[in-house]
Design a protein around this motif. Structure first.
Motif, PDB file in Angstrom:
ATOM      1  N   ALA A   1       0.832  -1.206   0.000  1.00 21.54           N
ATOM      2  CA  ALA A   1       0.000   0.000   0.000  1.00 21.54           C
ATOM      3  C   ALA A   1       0.862   1.250   0.000  1.00 21.54           C
ATOM      4  O   ALA A   1       0.557   2.233  -0.689  1.00 21.54           O
ATOM      5  CB  ALA A   1      -0.931  -0.018   1.214  1.00 21.54           C
ATOM      6  N   ARG A   2       1.945   1.210   0.767  1.00 24.21           N
ATOM      7  CA  ARG A   2       2.856   2.366   0.835  1.00 24.21           C
ATOM      8  C   ARG A   2       3.454   2.674  -0.528  1.00 24.21           C
ATOM      9  O   ARG A   2       3.600   3.840  -0.919  1.00 24.21           O
ATOM     10  CB  ARG A   2       3.956   2.092   1.847  1.00 24.21           C
ATOM     11  CG  ARG A   2       4.943   3.243   2.071  1.00 24.21           C
ATOM     12  CD  ARG A   2       4.239   4.460   2.660  1.00 24.21           C
ATOM     13  NE  ARG A   2       5.180   5.479   3.136  1.00 24.21           N
ATOM     14  CZ  ARG A   2       5.782   6.364   2.364  1.00 24.21           C
ATOM     15  NH1 ARG A   2       5.555   6.349   1.054  1.00 24.21           N
ATOM     16  NH2 ARG A   2       6.604   7.264   2.889  1.00 24.21           N
ATOM     17  N   SER A   3       3.781   1.634  -1.283  1.00 23.13           N
ATOM     18  CA  SER A   3       4.379   1.840  -2.605  1.00 23.13           C
ATOM     19  C   SER A   3       3.369   2.401  -3.603  1.00 23.13           C
ATOM     20  O   SER A   3       3.752   3.003  -4.609  1.00 23.13           O
ATOM     21  CB  SER A   3       4.958   0.528  -3.135  1.00 23.13           C
ATOM     22  OG  SER A   3       3.924  -0.401  -3.466  1.00 23.13           O
ATOM     23  N   LEU A   4       2.075   2.189  -3.334  1.00 24.69           N
ATOM     24  CA  LEU A   4       1.033   2.651  -4.245  1.00 24.69           C
ATOM     25  C   LEU A   4       0.472   4.013  -3.866  1.00 24.69           C
ATOM     26  O   LEU A   4      -0.222   4.634  -4.674  1.00 24.69           O
ATOM     27  CB  LEU A   4      -0.123   1.632  -4.262  1.00 24.69           C
ATOM     28  CG  LEU A   4       0.183   0.246  -4.837  1.00 24.69           C
ATOM     29  CD1 LEU A   4      -0.985  -0.696  -4.555  1.00 24.69           C
ATOM     30  CD2 LEU A   4       0.455   0.336  -6.336  1.00 24.69           C
ATOM     31  N   ALA A   5       0.747   4.468  -2.649  1.00 23.74           N
ATOM     32  CA  ALA A   5       0.133   5.693  -2.153  1.00 23.74           C
ATOM     33  C   ALA A   5       0.522   6.882  -3.024  1.00 23.74           C
ATOM     34  O   ALA A   5       1.702   7.187  -3.188  1.00 23.74           O
ATOM     35  CB  ALA A   5       0.532   5.932  -0.705  1.00 23.74           C
ATOM     36  N   GLY A   6      -0.480   7.543  -3.557  1.00 21.83           N
ATOM     37  CA  GLY A   6      -0.205   8.686  -4.419  1.00 21.83           C
ATOM     38  C   GLY A   6      -0.249  10.010  -3.688  1.00 21.83           C
ATOM     39  O   GLY A   6       0.195  11.027  -4.214  1.00 21.83           O
ATOM     40  N   LYS A   7      -0.805  10.015  -2.480  1.00 16.40           N
ATOM     41  CA  LYS A   7      -0.903  11.238  -1.694  1.00 16.40           C
ATOM     42  C   LYS A   7      -0.021  11.125  -0.462  1.00 16.40           C
ATOM     43  O   LYS A   7       0.064  10.071   0.162  1.00 16.40           O
ATOM     44  CB  LYS A   7      -2.355  11.484  -1.269  1.00 16.40           C
ATOM     45  CG  LYS A   7      -3.320  11.706  -2.424  1.00 16.40           C
ATOM     46  CD  LYS A   7      -4.731  11.929  -1.900  1.00 16.40           C
ATOM     47  CE  LYS A   7      -5.721  12.150  -3.030  1.00 16.40           C
ATOM     48  NZ  LYS A   7      -7.108  12.329  -2.516  1.00 16.40           N
ATOM     49  N   ALA A   8       0.601  12.245  -0.116  1.00 19.08           N
ATOM     50  CA  ALA A   8       1.480  12.250   1.055  1.00 19.08           C
ATOM     51  C   ALA A   8       0.713  11.896   2.324  1.00 19.08           C
ATOM     52  O   ALA A   8       1.227  11.199   3.205  1.00 19.08           O
ATOM     53  CB  ALA A   8       2.143  13.615   1.199  1.00 19.08           C
ATOM     54  N   ALA A   9      -0.539  12.346   2.426  1.00 20.19           N
ATOM     55  CA  ALA A   9      -1.341  12.040   3.617  1.00 20.19           C
ATOM     56  C   ALA A   9      -1.603  10.546   3.735  1.00 20.19           C
ATOM     57  O   ALA A   9      -1.571   9.976   4.836  1.00 20.19           O
ATOM     58  CB  ALA A   9      -2.658  12.806   3.568  1.00 20.19           C
ATOM     59  N   ASP A  10      -1.860   9.897   2.593  1.00 19.73           N
ATOM     60  CA  ASP A  10      -2.091   8.448   2.622  1.00 19.73           C
ATOM     61  C   ASP A  10      -0.824   7.707   3.027  1.00 19.73           C
ATOM     62  O   ASP A  10      -0.864   6.754   3.819  1.00 19.73           O
ATOM     63  CB  ASP A  10      -2.555   7.960   1.249  1.00 19.73           C
ATOM     64  CG  ASP A  10      -3.942   8.480   0.887  1.00 19.73           C
ATOM     65  OD1 ASP A  10      -4.681   8.879   1.807  1.00 19.73           O
ATOM     66  OD2 ASP A  10      -4.267   8.496  -0.311  1.00 19.73           O
TER      67      ASP A  10
END
Length: 511
Positions: free
Chosen positions: A170-179
Motif C-alpha cells: 500500500a505504501r508503494s502505491l500511495a499517491g498522496k502524502a497524507a495516505d
C-alpha cells in the motif's frame, strides 16, 4: 441538470475556499446558503455531505448522502458516502445492504467492494472482509486504499507477516502524502504488535508527520530531543499527547527518565489538565503543569503556559517518544506494580465508604466513544450479565460518561447491586478515581482510560482486550502494567470466553 444560479455558485465557491482554509463552520454556513437557492442540487448536497462527515456529523451526513442518491441515482459517491456514515454510526447491517444492492448494479466498481470490506472488518468479520477487499484489488491493483484496508483485516486476524507485506505494498502505491503518512503510522503499530520494539518505536515517530491530517504540532521551548540523543544533566520538558489513556501508559517511562537526567538534570511535565495533580504527587522532583491545545487552525497546536519560564528548557520531547529510549525490549519494562501514586488519604476514605462488606468489584465496559470501529473493541452489554449475577460480591460503577440507562438495564436484567460512588466525577476527577480503584478488591474493565489508570497505580485490575492490540507489544500481557491480568478475546466478536474468565475471577473473590 440545469446550471447553478449565480448566487448558489458564488456561495459554493466561497464554501470550498473556506473548507480548504480549515474554516469548517464558515464553510458549513456557505454551503447551507447555497442550498437555500437550490435545495435538491447534488452539486451542493455532495460537498455539504462530505463536510458533515469531516466534522463528525454522521447522522447529518447519512441524510444528505441519501438526498444526493435520490437526486442522482447513478452517483456512486453518494452510496459510498452514505455507507460510510452508517458505518460510523454503528449501523452495519443497513450499510452492508446498501453496498450489496449497489454492487449488483455495478459489480466492476472497486470502490464499492473496498467499502464493503471495510464495514465487514469493523463488524468483526475480517475473514469475510478479505473476500471483498481481494476483489477490490483484483479490479484495481493500484488502489492503495483497498490494499491498506486488506492489511488492516489481516492485522485483525493476527496474520501479521501478511499484514506487513500488504502495508508495504500500500505504501508503494500511495499517491498522496497524507495516505503515505497514515500507512506509515499503521505499519509502526503493527511492528510494535509483533514485538519489534526498536523498529516500531522508531517508526512510531511518523505520528507527527506534517502530511497527516490533524497531526499534533507543538509550540514549546527548547530543542526537540531525538531518539538516541543525550539528556544527562539537562532540563527536559516532556509533553503529553494522544488520549488520556496513552499519557497514563507512557508515564511508565518517567522514573527511568528522571534517573537518566541525573542529579544535575531537571524535568518539567506538561500533561492533560485532569492528570496534573496525580502526576505532581507521583513525580515530586518534576515541575508539573497542564498543557493547552489550540484547535483553531487546520492542525491542533499544543503549548505549555507556565512551564516555559526560567530556568530555560534545554530539550523537549513528546511523551510517546520516550519508550524509544527506555523500552527497546519487553525485558526493559520494570516489574514494579505501579508508578503513579494516588492520595493515601483519599484511598482510606474510599475504603471507609466501602466498609467491611463483601468484596467490591469495579466495572467499566466501554470507552467514551463506542460507535463505529470502536464497538468491536468491547464486549456487548448482554455478555456482562453472567458476571453481574455472581453472588457474594458488590459491584461499583467506575464507568465514565452517561451511564444511567445502562446501569438501569444491568440492574433490571440481573438484579445486581451496583453502587455509585458519591460525589465523584468519574470522567474529570482522575485523582479521585485513582484512589477509588486502589480501594476496590478488583476492577474488571475494557481497554480504556480507566484500565490504564488502574494499571498505572498498581490496582488489582482485569483488562478485557481485543485481539491485535499493539500495546501488548507481542506478548499476552500489558508490560506497562505488571499487576494487570489481561484477558484476550481469541477473535473480534468472540467475547464469550473472555467474559467467562472475568466471571471466574470475580467468583474467586467471594470464596
Amino acid at each position: 441538470m440545469s446550471p447553478l444560479r449565480p448566487a448558489a455558485s458564488a456561495s459554493l465557491t466561497k464554501a470550498a475556499a473556506l473548507e480548504r482554509a480549515g474554516d469548517l463552520y464558515g464553510a458549513l454556513a456557505a454551503y447551507e446558503a447555497a442550498l437555500t437557492t437550490a435545495p435538491d442540487d447534488p452539486e451542493i448536497l455532495s460537498p455539504l455531505a462530505s463536510l458533515a462527515g469531516r466534522m463528525g456529523l454522521w447522522e447529518v451526513a447519512a441524510q444528505l448522502w441519501a438526498q444526493v442518491s435520490l437526486a442522482d441515482p447513478d452517483r456512486l459517491e453518494a452510496v459510498d458516502g452514505q455507507a460510510r456514515a452508517l458505518r460510523e454510526l454503528g449501523r452495519f447491517e443497513p450499510a452492508i445492504g446498501l453496498l450489496r444492492e449497489a454492487l449488483l448494479a455495478h459489480p466492476q466498481e472497486a470502490r464499492l467492494w473496498n467499502s464493503l470490506g471495510v464495514i465487514l472488518t469493523q463488524d468483526s468479520q475480517a475473514r469475510l472482509a478479505l473476500t471483498f477487499l481481494d476483489e477490490a484489488v483484483r479490479l484495481d491493483p493500484t488502489n492503495a486504499a483497498a490494499v491498506y484496508n486488506r492489511a488492516i483485516a489481516l492485522f485483525d486476524l493476527d496474520e501479521t507477516e501478511a499484514a506487513a507485506e500488504a502495508f508495504a505494498q500500500a505504501r508503494s502505491l500511495a499517491g498522496k502524502a497524507a495516505d503515505a503518512a497514515m500507512i506509515d503510522f499503521a505499519a509502526a503499530t503493527l511492528a510494535l504488535a509483533r514485538g519489534d520494539l526498536a523498529g516500531g518505536w522508531a517508526a512510531y515517530e511518523s505520528r507527527f508527520s506534517p502530511d497527516l491530517p490533524k497531526a499534533l504540532s507543538f509550540d514549546v521551548p527548547g530543542g526537540r530531543w531525538a531518539l538516541g540523543g543525550g539528556m544527562a544533566g539537562r532540563h527536559m520538558l516532556v509533553v503529553g499527547e494522544q488520549g488520556l489513556g496513552d499519557e497514563l501508559m507512557f508515564a511508565n517511562v518517567l522514573p527511568d527518565l528522571l534517573a537518566a537526567l541525573g542529579p544535575r538534570g531537571r524535568l518539567s511535565l506538561a500533561v492533560e489538565p485532569r492528570l496534573a495533580g496525580l502526576f505532581a504527587r507521583s513525580f515530586p522532583e518534576a515541575s508539573v503543569g497542564a498543557y493547552v491545545t489550540d484547535h483553531s487552525g487546520q492542525q491542533p497546536r499544543r503549548s505549555v503556559p507556565g512551564l516555559d519560564a526560567v530556568p530555560a528548557v534545554d530539550l523537549w520531547a513528546p511523551m510517546g517518544s520516550l519508550p524509544g529510549a527506555f523500552r527497546l525490549t519487553v525485558a526493559a519494562f520494570p516489574s514494579r506494580p505501579g508508578y503513579l501514586q494516588p492520595d493515601p488519604a483519599a484511598v482510606a476514605r474510599w475504603r471507609g465508604w466501602l466498609g467491611s462488606g463483601p468484596p467490591a468489584v469495579g466495572l467499566s465496559w466501554r470507552s467514551g466513544k463506542a460507535a463505529g470501529d470502536r464497538a468491536r473493541q468491547y464486549p456487548p452489554a448482554e455478555l456482562w450479565a453472567p458476571l453481574l449475577r455472581t453472588p457474594g460480591v458488590r459491584f461499583v460503577n467506575v464507568q465514565y460518561g452517561e451511564t444511567a440507562e445502562e446501569l438501569a438495564a444491568f440492574r433490571s436484567a440481573t438484579g445486581a447491586e451496583i453502587l455509585e460512588p458519591p460525589a465523584l466525577d468519574l470522567r474529570d476527577d482522575i485523582d479521585g478515581l485513582a484512589a477509588l480503584l486502589c480501594a476496590l478488591d478488583l476492577t474488571v474493565c475494557v481497554a480504556n482510560a480507566t484500565g490504564s489508570l488502574a494499571g498505572a497505580v498498581g490496582a488489582n485490575v482485569a483488562i478485557l482486550g481485543a485481539p491485535a492490540a499493539w500495546p501488548r507489544l507481542g506478548t499476552d500481557a500489558l508490560p506497562w502494567y505488571p499487576r494487570a491480568k489481561v484477558l484476550i478475546a481469541p477473535a473480534f466478536g468472540d467475547w464469550v470466553p473472555v467474559m467467562a474468565a472475568a466471571a471466574a475471577l470475580v467468583a474467586a473473590l467471594a470464596r
